[in-house]
Write a protein that holds these residues in place. Sequence first.
Motif, PDB file in Angstrom:
ATOM      1  N   LYS A  16      -1.864  14.465   6.425  1.00  0.00           N
ATOM      2  CA  LYS A  16      -1.544  13.056   6.644  1.00  0.00           C
ATOM      3  C   LYS A  16      -1.950  12.246   5.426  1.00  0.00           C
ATOM      4  CE  LYS A  16      -2.032  12.994  11.638  1.00  0.00           C
ATOM      5  NZ  LYS A  16      -2.579  12.305  12.788  1.00  0.00           N
ATOM      6  N   ILE A  17      -1.263  11.124   5.247  1.00  0.00           N
ATOM      7  CA  ILE A  17      -1.590  10.179   4.188  1.00  0.00           C
ATOM      8  C   ILE A  17      -1.694   8.799   4.811  1.00  0.00           C
ATOM      9  CG2 ILE A  17      -0.825   9.136   2.020  1.00  0.00           C
ATOM     10  CD1 ILE A  17       0.869  11.775   1.675  1.00  0.00           C
ATOM     11  N   PHE A  18      -2.820   8.135   4.551  1.00  0.00           N
ATOM     12  CA  PHE A  18      -3.024   6.760   4.991  1.00  0.00           C
ATOM     13  C   PHE A  18      -3.229   5.885   3.762  1.00  0.00           C
ATOM     14  CE2 PHE A  18      -4.166   9.022   8.822  1.00  0.00           C
ATOM     15  CZ  PHE A  18      -3.672   8.202   9.837  1.00  0.00           C
ATOM     16  N   VAL A  19      -2.636   4.699   3.789  1.00  0.00           N
ATOM     17  CA  VAL A  19      -2.881   3.675   2.779  1.00  0.00           C
ATOM     18  C   VAL A  19      -3.571   2.524   3.485  1.00  0.00           C
ATOM     19  CG1 VAL A  19      -1.788   1.966   1.280  1.00  0.00           C
ATOM     20  CG2 VAL A  19      -0.968   4.330   1.268  1.00  0.00           C
ATOM     21  N   THR A  20      -4.650   2.038   2.897  1.00  0.00           N
ATOM     22  CA  THR A  20      -5.348   0.869   3.420  1.00  0.00           C
ATOM     23  C   THR A  20      -5.102  -0.279   2.454  1.00  0.00           C
ATOM     24  OG1 THR A  20      -7.047   2.263   4.399  1.00  0.00           O
ATOM     25  CG2 THR A  20      -7.564  -0.078   4.150  1.00  0.00           C
ATOM     26  N   GLU A  27      -0.299   4.615   8.240  1.00  0.00           N
ATOM     27  CA  GLU A  27       0.051   6.023   8.045  1.00  0.00           C
ATOM     28  C   GLU A  27       1.414   6.055   7.358  1.00  0.00           C
ATOM     29  OE1 GLU A  27       0.428  10.342  10.263  1.00  0.00           O
ATOM     30  OE2 GLU A  27      -0.009   8.565  11.467  1.00  0.00           O
ATOM     31  N   VAL A  28       1.467   6.691   6.211  1.00  0.00           N
ATOM     32  CA  VAL A  28       2.694   6.726   5.422  1.00  0.00           C
ATOM     33  C   VAL A  28       3.468   7.978   5.818  1.00  0.00           C
ATOM     34  CG1 VAL A  28       3.680   6.583   3.112  1.00  0.00           C
ATOM     35  CG2 VAL A  28       1.464   5.532   3.574  1.00  0.00           C
ATOM     36  N   GLN A  94      -6.073   7.726   1.629  1.00  0.00           N
ATOM     37  CA  GLN A  94      -6.807   8.842   2.214  1.00  0.00           C
ATOM     38  C   GLN A  94      -5.823   9.971   2.471  1.00  0.00           C
ATOM     39  OE1 GLN A  94      -9.921   8.107   5.210  1.00  0.00           O
ATOM     40  NE2 GLN A  94      -8.842   9.600   6.480  1.00  0.00           N
ATOM     41  N   ILE A  95      -6.126  11.140   1.929  1.00  0.00           N
ATOM     42  CA  ILE A  95      -5.253  12.312   2.054  1.00  0.00           C
ATOM     43  C   ILE A  95      -6.005  13.391   2.824  1.00  0.00           C
ATOM     44  CG2 ILE A  95      -3.988  14.116   0.830  1.00  0.00           C
ATOM     45  CD1 ILE A  95      -3.789  12.140  -1.549  1.00  0.00           C
ATOM     46  N   GLY A 105     -10.269  25.028   8.024  1.00  0.00           N
ATOM     47  CA  GLY A 105     -10.430  23.666   8.507  1.00  0.00           C
ATOM     48  C   GLY A 105      -9.682  22.645   7.666  1.00  0.00           C
ATOM     49  N   SER A 106     -10.287  21.474   7.492  1.00  0.00           N
ATOM     50  CA  SER A 106      -9.622  20.346   6.840  1.00  0.00           C
ATOM     51  C   SER A 106     -10.386  19.895   5.610  1.00  0.00           C
ATOM     52  CB  SER A 106      -9.553  19.151   7.789  1.00  0.00           C
ATOM     53  OG  SER A 106      -8.892  19.493   8.976  1.00  0.00           O
ATOM     54  N   GLN A 107      -9.650  19.244   4.721  1.00  0.00           N
ATOM     55  CA  GLN A 107     -10.268  18.505   3.629  1.00  0.00           C
ATOM     56  C   GLN A 107      -9.733  17.080   3.690  1.00  0.00           C
ATOM     57  OE1 GLN A 107     -11.030  19.580  -0.737  1.00  0.00           O
ATOM     58  NE2 GLN A 107      -9.053  18.547  -0.799  1.00  0.00           N
ATOM     59  N   VAL A 108     -10.637  16.106   3.560  1.00  0.00           N
ATOM     60  CA  VAL A 108     -10.245  14.700   3.537  1.00  0.00           C
ATOM     61  C   VAL A 108     -10.787  14.097   2.250  1.00  0.00           C
ATOM     62  CG1 VAL A 108     -10.352  12.479   4.720  1.00  0.00           C
ATOM     63  CG2 VAL A 108     -10.344  14.603   6.062  1.00  0.00           C
TER      64      VAL A 108
END
Length: 157
Positions: A16-20, A27-28, A94-95, A105-108
């Motif tokens: 997921k990609i979020f732009v603040t 969420e883009v 945020q990616i 798992g995940s990486q943020v």
Amino acid sequence: MAYLLAKDTVNGAEGKIFVTRDGKNIEVACMRNITTNAEIQSSDMRVVGTRTIQQKNNGAKLTGTGNIYYGTNLFTDMVLQYIQTGVMPEFDIQITNQDPATSIGSQVMAYYGCTLTGTIPLSILNDEEAMLNYDFNFAYTRVARLQSFNDPAQLGN
């Protein structure tokens, strides 16, 4: 010798990609790809008595590139704001890489103080394209890893 198993390679579409921007998290969903880079800058260091040229690190240039489907106002609004006010809006990205098929798992990762650079199209028409998209570039001032990948649960041998 141990090696990574194919099941623990990360699918590039899982995430997921979020732009603040202005306190709003967006969420883009129309992003095709995004890559962030830290280009380590260095200077040559020469000294009498040797022909060896050494390198001294002296900074990191923080940039990113991406491709997005045309039809979102996100970047167009920023460009128009800059043209009208002379102030380039800042945003954060945020990616998250999160492939549920892996054991790692995940990486943020979070990128702060982002600003657009380069060319952003304001209008596009192209009779040879069924799905319009465009490339964009940005720079950022700070990066943080909010969550790390785990080590693989199992290795091959």
